[in-house]
Motif scaffolding. Structure first.
Motif, short mmCIF file in Angstrom:
data_model
loop_
_atom_site.label_atom_id
_atom_site.label_comp_id
_atom_site.label_asym_id
_atom_site.label_seq_id
_atom_site.Cartn_x
_atom_site.Cartn_y
_atom_site.Cartn_z
N THR A 1 0.36 9.72 15.24
CA THR A 1 0.46 9.54 14.04
C THR A 1 0.29 8.00 13.38
OG1 THR A 1 2.71 9.46 13.90
CG2 THR A 1 1.91 11.69 13.75
N PHE A 2 0.59 7.02 14.20
CA PHE A 2 0.22 5.58 13.91
C PHE A 2 -1.29 5.45 12.99
CE2 PHE A 2 -1.89 1.79 14.70
CZ PHE A 2 -1.16 0.90 14.16
N TRP A 3 -2.18 6.12 13.67
CA TRP A 3 -3.49 5.99 13.48
C TRP A 3 -3.91 6.70 11.89
CZ3 TRP A 3 -5.65 2.24 15.55
CH2 TRP A 3 -5.32 1.81 16.94
N GLY A 4 -3.13 7.57 11.47
CA GLY A 4 -3.08 8.17 10.34
C GLY A 4 -2.36 7.42 9.18
N TYR A 5 -1.34 6.96 9.69
CA TYR A 5 -0.63 6.08 8.78
C TYR A 5 -1.26 4.75 8.39
CZ TYR A 5 3.66 9.20 9.71
OH TYR A 5 4.33 10.04 9.62
N ARG A 6 -1.88 4.30 9.57
CA ARG A 6 -2.70 2.84 9.26
C ARG A 6 -4.01 3.29 8.38
NH1 ARG A 6 -7.43 0.96 11.68
NH2 ARG A 6 -7.54 -1.19 11.74
N ALA A 7 -4.47 4.54 8.25
CA ALA A 7 -5.92 4.67 7.77
C ALA A 7 -5.27 4.80 6.25
CB ALA A 7 -6.37 6.24 7.88
N MET A 8 -4.16 5.67 6.15
CA MET A 8 -3.62 5.68 4.64
C MET A 8 -3.23 4.29 4.10
SD MET A 8 -1.03 8.93 4.48
CE MET A 8 -1.67 10.46 4.11
N ALA A 9 -2.54 3.50 5.04
CA ALA A 9 -2.19 2.13 4.37
C ALA A 9 -3.21 1.25 3.99
CB ALA A 9 -1.29 1.59 5.29
N LEU A 10 -4.28 1.23 4.64
CA LEU A 10 -5.54 0.69 4.48
C LEU A 10 -6.41 1.02 3.23
CD1 LEU A 10 -6.98 0.18 8.28
CD2 LEU A 10 -6.11 -1.71 6.56
N HIS A 11 -6.45 2.02 3.16
CA HIS A 11 -6.98 2.86 2.02
C HIS A 11 -6.16 2.63 0.75
CE1 HIS A 11 -9.30 5.48 -0.60
NE2 HIS A 11 -8.38 5.94 -1.07
N ILE A 12 -4.78 2.66 0.53
CA ILE A 12 -4.07 2.58 -0.54
C ILE A 12 -4.08 1.10 -0.87
CG2 ILE A 12 -1.69 2.70 -1.41
CD1 ILE A 12 -1.48 5.36 0.14
N GLY A 13 -4.06 0.04 0.30
CA GLY A 13 -3.93 -1.26 0.02
C GLY A 13 -5.36 -1.83 -0.54
N SER A 14 -6.50 -1.20 -0.19
CA SER A 14 -7.50 -1.60 -0.97
C SER A 14 -7.80 -1.03 -2.33
CB SER A 14 -8.96 -0.80 0.12
OG SER A 14 -9.29 0.53 -0.57
N LYS A 15 -6.94 0.02 -2.73
CA LYS A 15 -6.93 0.32 -4.13
C LYS A 15 -6.06 -0.52 -5.04
CE LYS A 15 -7.69 4.20 -5.64
NZ LYS A 15 -8.07 5.54 -6.02
N PHE A 16 -4.92 -0.99 -4.38
CA PHE A 16 -3.74 -1.39 -5.26
C PHE A 16 -3.44 -2.84 -4.67
CE2 PHE A 16 -2.97 3.12 -5.38
CZ PHE A 16 -3.01 3.46 -6.68
N GLY A 17 -4.10 -3.33 -3.71
CA GLY A 17 -3.77 -4.62 -3.07
C GLY A 17 -4.29 -5.83 -3.72
#
Length: 110
Positions: free
Chosen positions: A94-110
């Protein structure tokens, strides 16, 4: 399962941002699949499991306006007690799924 709002009976149906929720949920699933993990179901909680009352994802989206909220069901047929011997493998998968979500959300709000 990767589930998004709304789940309560009498709800307005799918959350207004459902296309984004669905796309990000599939991103989570696809990154896990790319690493040889299992195929997780992605969708609206009420459609997948039936009405869910008192779920924190509905509360966080509705009351607090959190833009991305999910319920992640990781039990794989073990109800709510996951076998201790399988936890490390589940965490890696599941790390890979959480990583994908974090990178996507980070790119929108980071």
């Amino acid at each position: 399962m990767v589930l998004w709002p709304w789940g309560y009976a009498g709800s307005p149906g799918w959350i207004n941002t459902w296309p984004e929720h669905d796309a990000l949920g599939f991103m989570w699933r696809n990154d896990i699949l790319a690493q040889g993990g299992r195929n997780y179901i992605v969708g609206n909680v009420a459609d997948v499991l039936g009405n869910a009352f008192g779920a924190c994802d509905d509360h966080m989206a509705g009351h607090f306006g959190i833009p991305y909220v999910y319920t992640l069901e990781l039990t794989s047929g073990f109800q709510f007690t996951y076998p201790e011997a399988r936890i490390q493998a589940l965490a890696f998968e599941t790390f890979w799924g959480y990583r994908a979500m974090a990178l996507h959300i980070g790119s929108k709000f980071g």
